[in-house]
Write a protein that holds these residues in place. Structure first.
Motif, PDB file in Angstrom:
ATOM      1  N   CYS A  42       0.817  -1.220   0.000  1.00  0.00           N
ATOM      2  CA  CYS A  42       0.000   0.000   0.000  1.00  0.00           C
ATOM      3  C   CYS A  42       0.847   1.265   0.000  1.00  0.00           C
ATOM      4  O   CYS A  42       0.316   2.365  -0.036  1.00  0.00           O
ATOM      5  N   THR A  43       2.167   1.114   0.032  1.00  0.00           N
ATOM      6  CA  THR A  43       3.058   2.275   0.089  1.00  0.00           C
ATOM      7  C   THR A  43       4.104   2.183  -1.018  1.00  0.00           C
ATOM      8  O   THR A  43       4.802   1.182  -1.133  1.00  0.00           O
ATOM      9  N   ASP A  44       4.167   3.237  -1.834  1.00  0.00           N
ATOM     10  CA  ASP A  44       5.204   3.350  -2.867  1.00  0.00           C
ATOM     11  C   ASP A  44       6.286   4.280  -2.363  1.00  0.00           C
ATOM     12  O   ASP A  44       5.996   5.272  -1.681  1.00  0.00           O
ATOM     13  N   VAL A  45       7.534   3.968  -2.721  1.00  0.00           N
ATOM     14  CA  VAL A  45       8.661   4.765  -2.232  1.00  0.00           C
ATOM     15  C   VAL A  45       9.612   5.114  -3.376  1.00  0.00           C
ATOM     16  O   VAL A  45       9.892   4.284  -4.235  1.00  0.00           O
ATOM     17  N   VAL A  46      10.094   6.349  -3.347  1.00  0.00           N
ATOM     18  CA  VAL A  46      11.126   6.808  -4.279  1.00  0.00           C
ATOM     19  C   VAL A  46      12.262   7.363  -3.433  1.00  0.00           C
ATOM     20  O   VAL A  46      12.026   8.114  -2.490  1.00  0.00           O
ATOM     21  N   TRP A  47      13.507   6.986  -3.773  1.00  0.00           N
ATOM     22  CA  TRP A  47      14.657   7.474  -3.029  1.00  0.00           C
ATOM     23  C   TRP A  47      15.797   7.768  -4.004  1.00  0.00           C
ATOM     24  O   TRP A  47      15.787   7.296  -5.145  1.00  0.00           O
ATOM     25  N   PRO A  48      16.795   8.530  -3.566  1.00  0.00           N
ATOM     26  CA  PRO A  48      17.919   8.870  -4.450  1.00  0.00           C
ATOM     27  C   PRO A  48      18.714   7.622  -4.831  1.00  0.00           C
ATOM     28  O   PRO A  48      19.118   6.854  -3.960  1.00  0.00           O
ATOM     29  N   ARG A  49      18.914   7.425  -6.111  1.00  0.00           N
ATOM     30  CA  ARG A  49      19.701   6.280  -6.592  1.00  0.00           C
ATOM     31  C   ARG A  49      21.184   6.641  -6.694  1.00  0.00           C
ATOM     32  O   ARG A  49      22.029   5.766  -6.699  1.00  0.00           O
ATOM     33  N   GLU A  50      21.465   7.932  -6.792  1.00  0.00           N
ATOM     34  CA  GLU A  50      22.854   8.398  -6.826  1.00  0.00           C
ATOM     35  C   GLU A  50      23.341   8.598  -5.394  1.00  0.00           C
ATOM     36  O   GLU A  50      22.562   8.917  -4.501  1.00  0.00           O
ATOM     37  N   ALA A  51      24.635   8.455  -5.182  1.00  0.00           N
ATOM     38  CA  ALA A  51      25.213   8.667  -3.856  1.00  0.00           C
ATOM     39  C   ALA A  51      25.007  10.121  -3.425  1.00  0.00           C
ATOM     40  O   ALA A  51      25.026  11.033  -4.242  1.00  0.00           O
ATOM     41  N   ILE A  52      24.795  10.297  -2.132  1.00  0.00           N
ATOM     42  CA  ILE A  52      24.622  11.630  -1.547  1.00  0.00           C
ATOM     43  C   ILE A  52      25.984  12.063  -1.004  1.00  0.00           C
ATOM     44  O   ILE A  52      26.574  11.389  -0.160  1.00  0.00           O
ATOM     45  N   ALA A  53      26.486  13.180  -1.505  1.00  0.00           N
ATOM     46  CA  ALA A  53      27.813  13.673  -1.123  1.00  0.00           C
ATOM     47  C   ALA A  53      27.855  14.067   0.356  1.00  0.00           C
ATOM     48  O   ALA A  53      26.824  14.393   0.950  1.00  0.00           O
ATOM     49  N   PRO A  54      29.045  14.051   0.954  1.00  0.00           N
ATOM     50  CA  PRO A  54      29.179  14.497   2.343  1.00  0.00           C
ATOM     51  C   PRO A  54      28.618  15.911   2.511  1.00  0.00           C
ATOM     52  O   PRO A  54      28.873  16.796   1.700  1.00  0.00           O
ATOM     53  N   GLY A  55      27.793  16.095   3.528  1.00  0.00           N
ATOM     54  CA  GLY A  55      27.178  17.386   3.802  1.00  0.00           C
ATOM     55  C   GLY A  55      25.926  17.673   2.988  1.00  0.00           C
ATOM     56  O   GLY A  55      25.214  18.631   3.260  1.00  0.00           O
ATOM     57  N   ALA A  56      25.638  16.840   2.001  1.00  0.00           N
ATOM     58  CA  ALA A  56      24.468  17.050   1.136  1.00  0.00           C
ATOM     59  C   ALA A  56      23.239  16.340   1.690  1.00  0.00           C
ATOM     60  O   ALA A  56      23.322  15.553   2.634  1.00  0.00           O
ATOM     61  N   LYS A  57      22.100  16.642   1.072  1.00  0.00           N
ATOM     62  CA  LYS A  57      20.829  16.062   1.495  1.00  0.00           C
ATOM     63  C   LYS A  57      20.188  15.293   0.345  1.00  0.00           C
ATOM     64  O   LYS A  57      20.427  15.592  -0.819  1.00  0.00           O
ATOM     65  N   GLY A  58      19.361  14.331   0.711  1.00  0.00           N
ATOM     66  CA  GLY A  58      18.558  13.580  -0.244  1.00  0.00           C
ATOM     67  C   GLY A  58      17.148  13.460   0.316  1.00  0.00           C
ATOM     68  O   GLY A  58      16.933  13.665   1.518  1.00  0.00           O
ATOM     69  N   VAL A  59      16.201  13.144  -0.546  1.00  0.00           N
ATOM     70  CA  VAL A  59      14.806  13.063  -0.110  1.00  0.00           C
ATOM     71  C   VAL A  59      14.231  11.696  -0.453  1.00  0.00           C
ATOM     72  O   VAL A  59      14.371  11.214  -1.585  1.00  0.00           O
ATOM     73  N   ILE A  60      13.596  11.094   0.545  1.00  0.00           N
ATOM     74  CA  ILE A  60      12.834   9.865   0.356  1.00  0.00           C
ATOM     75  C   ILE A  60      11.367  10.279   0.327  1.00  0.00           C
ATOM     76  O   ILE A  60      10.884  10.929   1.255  1.00  0.00           O
ATOM     77  N   THR A  61      10.677   9.915  -0.747  1.00  0.00           N
ATOM     78  CA  THR A  61       9.262  10.254  -0.896  1.00  0.00           C
ATOM     79  C   THR A  61       8.434   8.985  -0.777  1.00  0.00           C
ATOM     80  O   THR A  61       8.699   7.998  -1.470  1.00  0.00           O
ATOM     81  N   ALA A  62       7.445   9.019   0.113  1.00  0.00           N
ATOM     82  CA  ALA A  62       6.571   7.869   0.329  1.00  0.00           C
ATOM     83  C   ALA A  62       5.128   8.265   0.027  1.00  0.00           C
ATOM     84  O   ALA A  62       4.675   9.335   0.440  1.00  0.00           O
ATOM     85  N   THR A  63       4.421   7.392  -0.683  1.00  0.00           N
ATOM     86  CA  THR A  63       3.017   7.628  -1.008  1.00  0.00           C
ATOM     87  C   THR A  63       2.185   6.461  -0.486  1.00  0.00           C
ATOM     88  O   THR A  63       2.380   5.314  -0.903  1.00  0.00           O
ATOM     89  N   TYR A  64       1.276   6.783   0.430  1.00  0.00           N
ATOM     90  CA  TYR A  64       0.359   5.798   1.018  1.00  0.00           C
ATOM     91  C   TYR A  64      -0.899   5.777   0.155  1.00  0.00           C
ATOM     92  O   TYR A  64      -1.495   6.818  -0.119  1.00  0.00           O
ATOM     93  N   SER A  65      -1.338   4.607  -0.278  1.00  0.00           N
ATOM     94  CA  SER A  65      -2.442   4.487  -1.230  1.00  0.00           C
ATOM     95  C   SER A  65      -3.802   4.896  -0.660  1.00  0.00           C
ATOM     96  O   SER A  65      -4.681   5.310  -1.411  1.00  0.00           O
ATOM     97  N   ASN A  66      -3.979   4.783   0.640  1.00  0.00           N
ATOM     98  CA  ASN A  66      -5.230   5.168   1.305  1.00  0.00           C
ATOM     99  C   ASN A  66      -6.445   4.458   0.691  1.00  0.00           C
ATOM    100  O   ASN A  66      -7.492   5.054   0.484  1.00  0.00           O
ATOM    101  N   ASP A  67      -6.286   3.183   0.419  1.00  0.00           N
ATOM    102  CA  ASP A  67      -7.395   2.414  -0.151  1.00  0.00           C
ATOM    103  C   ASP A  67      -7.709   1.151   0.654  1.00  0.00           C
ATOM    104  O   ASP A  67      -8.268   0.198   0.143  1.00  0.00           O
TER     105      ASP A  67
END
Length: 120
Positions: free
Chosen positions: A61-86
């Motif tokens: 019920c949950t889809d996830v997208v995350w950074p596939r490239e390495a995150i450099a030291p001091g940098a940020k990445g975002v994990i996005t989660a979508t709950y289907s609510n069904d």
């Protein structure tokens, strides 16, 4: 001496990655509200690139997208989660298990909330 030990302990226990939160609470949502999306921001506090190998949701019920490239030291990445609510009405607490190059033990993120027929 006590101050030096305290500093060494703090450095040893410092996590190489930081999340802006580990729980996202959608609160009360309606069954008619459709899919619900949130983000988790991860900061690489290590001295080397951070790879997120996988983010495994606890159910389909949950889809996830995350950074596939390495995150450099001091940098940020975002994990996005979508709950289907069904899944109908009731409370939910879904998990995302995050496997990274920074630590052997995965990080557990939570999506939670309460689905009602007529949310406010």
């Amino acid at each position: 001496m006590k101050t030096i030990l305290t500093i060494l302990l703090a450095v040893a226990l410092a996590a190489p990655i930081q999340f802006d939160k580990t729980v996202h609470d959608f609160g009360e949502i309606s069954t008619k509200a459709g899919k619900q999306t949130c983000t988790f921001t991860v900061t690489n506090d290590a001295d080397e690139p951070l790879s997120i190998f996988a983010v495994v949701p606890s159910c389909g019920c949950t889809d996830v997208v995350w950074p596939r490239e390495a995150i450099a030291p001091g940098a940020k990445g975002v994990i996005t989660a979508t709950y289907s609510n069904d899944e109908g009405t009731g409370t939910f607490d879904k998990t995302l298990t995050v496997y990274t190059s920074a630590q052997k033990k995965p990080v557990i993120l939570h999506l939670k909330g309460s689905v009602t027929k007529n949310a406010k």
